[in-house]
Enzyme design. Structure first.
Site, PDB file in Angstrom:
ATOM      1  N   ASP A  37      -8.900 -23.065   7.232  1.00  0.00           N
ATOM      2  CA  ASP A  37      -8.395 -23.023   5.730  1.00  0.00           C
ATOM      3  C   ASP A  37      -8.873 -21.777   5.018  1.00  0.00           C
ATOM      4  OD1 ASP A  37     -10.956 -23.708   5.295  1.00  0.00           O
ATOM      5  OD2 ASP A  37     -10.328 -25.461   3.980  1.00  0.00           O
ATOM      6  N   ARG A  95     -15.875  -2.650 -13.446  1.00  0.00           N
ATOM      7  CA  ARG A  95     -15.005  -2.157 -14.491  1.00  0.00           C
ATOM      8  C   ARG A  95     -14.809  -3.154 -15.467  1.00  0.00           C
ATOM      9  NH1 ARG A  95     -10.051  -0.243 -10.616  1.00  0.00           N
ATOM     10  NH2 ARG A  95     -10.712  -1.909  -9.420  1.00  0.00           N
ATOM     11  N   ASP A 169     -12.922  11.090 -17.433  1.00  0.00           N
ATOM     12  CA  ASP A 169     -13.150  10.080 -18.743  1.00  0.00           C
ATOM     13  C   ASP A 169     -14.478  10.474 -19.416  1.00  0.00           C
ATOM     14  OD1 ASP A 169     -14.893   8.269 -17.360  1.00  0.00           O
ATOM     15  OD2 ASP A 169     -13.127   7.126 -16.659  1.00  0.00           O
ATOM     16  N   LYS A 192      -8.635   9.879 -21.783  1.00  0.00           N
ATOM     17  CA  LYS A 192      -7.861   9.152 -21.085  1.00  0.00           C
ATOM     18  C   LYS A 192      -7.428   7.908 -21.897  1.00  0.00           C
ATOM     19  CE  LYS A 192      -9.252   6.814 -17.399  1.00  0.00           C
ATOM     20  NZ  LYS A 192      -9.874   6.528 -16.134  1.00  0.00           N
ATOM     21  N   ARG A 194      -5.490   4.188 -21.563  1.00  0.00           N
ATOM     22  CA  ARG A 194      -4.861   3.013 -20.660  1.00  0.00           C
ATOM     23  C   ARG A 194      -4.196   2.165 -21.442  1.00  0.00           C
ATOM     24  NH1 ARG A 194      -6.389   3.273 -15.505  1.00  0.00           N
ATOM     25  NH2 ARG A 194      -8.447   3.772 -14.932  1.00  0.00           N
ATOM     26  N   ASP A 222      -9.160   4.055  -7.360  1.00  0.00           N
ATOM     27  CA  ASP A 222      -8.682   2.678  -6.817  1.00  0.00           C
ATOM     28  C   ASP A 222      -7.161   3.190  -6.339  1.00  0.00           C
ATOM     29  OD1 ASP A 222      -7.701   0.313  -6.556  1.00  0.00           O
ATOM     30  OD2 ASP A 222      -8.170  -0.349  -8.494  1.00  0.00           O
ATOM     31  N   THR A 223      -6.202   3.236  -7.408  1.00  0.00           N
ATOM     32  CA  THR A 223      -4.994   3.379  -7.161  1.00  0.00           C
ATOM     33  C   THR A 223      -4.668   4.634  -6.923  1.00  0.00           C
ATOM     34  OG1 THR A 223      -4.032   3.613  -9.359  1.00  0.00           O
ATOM     35  CG2 THR A 223      -4.204   1.411  -8.355  1.00  0.00           C
ATOM     36  N   GLY A 225      -4.148   6.637  -9.610  1.00  0.00           N
ATOM     37  CA  GLY A 225      -3.356   7.067 -10.847  1.00  0.00           C
ATOM     38  C   GLY A 225      -4.159   7.955 -11.321  1.00  0.00           C
TER      39      GLY A 225
HETATM   40  C1  R5P Z   1     -12.498   4.340 -14.512  1.00  0.00           C
HETATM   41  O1  R5P Z   1     -13.131   4.212 -15.780  1.00  0.00           O
HETATM   42  C2  R5P Z   1     -12.858   4.737 -13.490  1.00  0.00           C
HETATM   43  O2  R5P Z   1     -13.837   5.683 -13.319  1.00  0.00           O
HETATM   44  C3  R5P Z   1     -11.776   5.393 -12.456  1.00  0.00           C
HETATM   45  O3  R5P Z   1     -11.462   6.631 -12.894  1.00  0.00           O
HETATM   46  C4  R5P Z   1     -10.636   4.274 -12.426  1.00  0.00           C
HETATM   47  O4  R5P Z   1     -10.985   3.026 -12.036  1.00  0.00           O
HETATM   48  C5  R5P Z   1      -9.880   4.954 -11.153  1.00  0.00           C
HETATM   49  O5  R5P Z   1      -8.529   4.042 -10.968  1.00  0.00           O
HETATM   50  P1  R5P Z   1      -7.285   4.273 -10.270  1.00  0.00           P
HETATM   51  O6  R5P Z   1      -7.561   5.144  -9.215  1.00  0.00           O
HETATM   52  O7  R5P Z   1      -6.498   3.177 -10.379  1.00  0.00           O
HETATM   53  O8  R5P Z   1      -6.703   5.209 -11.590  1.00  0.00           O
END
Ligand code: R5P
Length: 312
Positions: A37, A95, A169, A192, A194, A222-223, A225
């Site tokens: 499981d 984060r 940032d 930046k 969000r 991460d993504t 973006g």
């Molecule tokens: C944000 O404060 C972090 O330093 C990264 O810039 C952010 O987490 C990156 O996330 P993503 O690649 O999804 O934009």
């Protein structure tokens, strides 16, 4: 030198192998599996009674990796280990280190509580998203950084004519200033905004990037973006080239193809998170030598800061 043994969670065998090779240590026998499981099971297959153990723990998602860490620490404690040192290159949930809305969680604090309650005695980690997270822990944290590795790479592989560092940032300004003090170049910062996690709504570049070889420095991607949007804007404002250095390559969603199709010349990440595949414009620098040095300094009761401070 204090005697110790090195063990690795199931997801961290490869980095543990590199670290053990550098430290000339053998990897200890730690067995882990899952019930059908999904329930996690961990067991030390050799005695650790009265020993100091180093647990290599790359605990990016899925959450079972994180849970395997809690359970393995618990197993070590119940097997009478004297001291449990957890090497967690990427601390998940970093984060969420503050309550950013009236009814949201501070889950970085919750992770700290779980790790401590499981029985960890010390943590070694790399480039925490925010140093305030250290305050969530009562146990000592050795916080090391990829700065020197990245600076060496900028100097040797990039050799930029007209370098301008860029923080995506305001939170990354302190980091950028450390690089600037060594590389002696110009810098810029992006304002930046969000709307939602992983969605950047608005960006504004502060600083002149025209004709510059811009190097973005961030703790994580991460993504992609943030990075891709930043690179587009920098190029629109006349930057000659855009490179990026991000310690933690989370690379969720379609991050790899997003980066491949962006204006980013090259993205350099560390192996703090294990990756099977890298995009064509991506390169990896191992954090294993730094982790090995940190463990070695710790075991010799020597300053960890001294070997890791940003230097020219
Ligand atoms: C944000 O404060 C972090 O330093 C990264 O810039 C952010 O987490 C990156 O996330 P993503 O690649 O999804 O934009």
């Amino acid at each position: 030198m204090q005697p110790y043994s090195v063990f690795a969670l199931s997801h961290s065998k490869q980095i543990a192998e590199s670290v053990c090779h550098l430290l000339r240590k053998r990897q200890g026998q730690l067995f882990s599996t899952r019930f059908s499981d999904g329930e996690v099971y961990a067991r030390f297959d050799e005695s650790i009674r009265g020993e100091t153990i180093v647990l290599m723990a790359q605990v990016d998602l899925p959450y079972t990796n994180l849970f395997e860490l809690f359970i393995t620490i618990d197993a070590a404690r119940r097997a009478s280990a004297k001291e449990i040192i957890c090497v967690i290159p990427y601390l998940p949930h970093s984060r969420q280190e503050r309550k950013d809305d009236a009814r949201s969680s501070v889950s970085a604090r919750l992770i700290a509580d779980f790790i401590e309650h499981s029985g960890a005695d010390r943590i070694i980690t790399i480039d925490m998203h925010s140093t305030s997270i250290e305050g969530f822990y009562k146990i000592p944290i050795d916080h090391i950084s990829m700065n020197n590795e990245f600076i060496r790479h900028i100097r040797t592989s990039l050799q930029p004519d007209n370098l301008c560092l860029c923080s995506p940032d305001f939170g990354g300004l302190k980091r950028i200033k450390q690089y600037k003090s060594v590389l002696n170049c110009e810098m810029s910062v992006i304002h930046k905004e969000r709307l939602h996690p992983n969605q950047v709504s608005n960006m504004e570049i502060i600083g002149d990037v025209k004709g510059k070889d811009v190097v973005i420095i961030d703790d994580m991607i991460d993504t992609g973006g943030t990075l891709c949007k930043a690179a587009d804007m920098l190029l629109q404002q006349g930057a000659q080239s855009v490179h990026a250095y991000c310690t933690h390559g989370v690379l969720s969603d379609d991050a790899i193809s997003r980066i491949e199709n962006s204006g980013i010349h090259k993205l350099i990440i560390s192996d703090s998170i294990p990756r099977q595949y890298l995009g064509q414009n991506m390169e990896q620098i191992s954090c294993a030598p730094m982790l090995a040095s940190a463990i070695d300094h710790l075991m010799r009761n020597k300053s960890v800061k001294q070997f890791n401070q940003t230097h020219s």
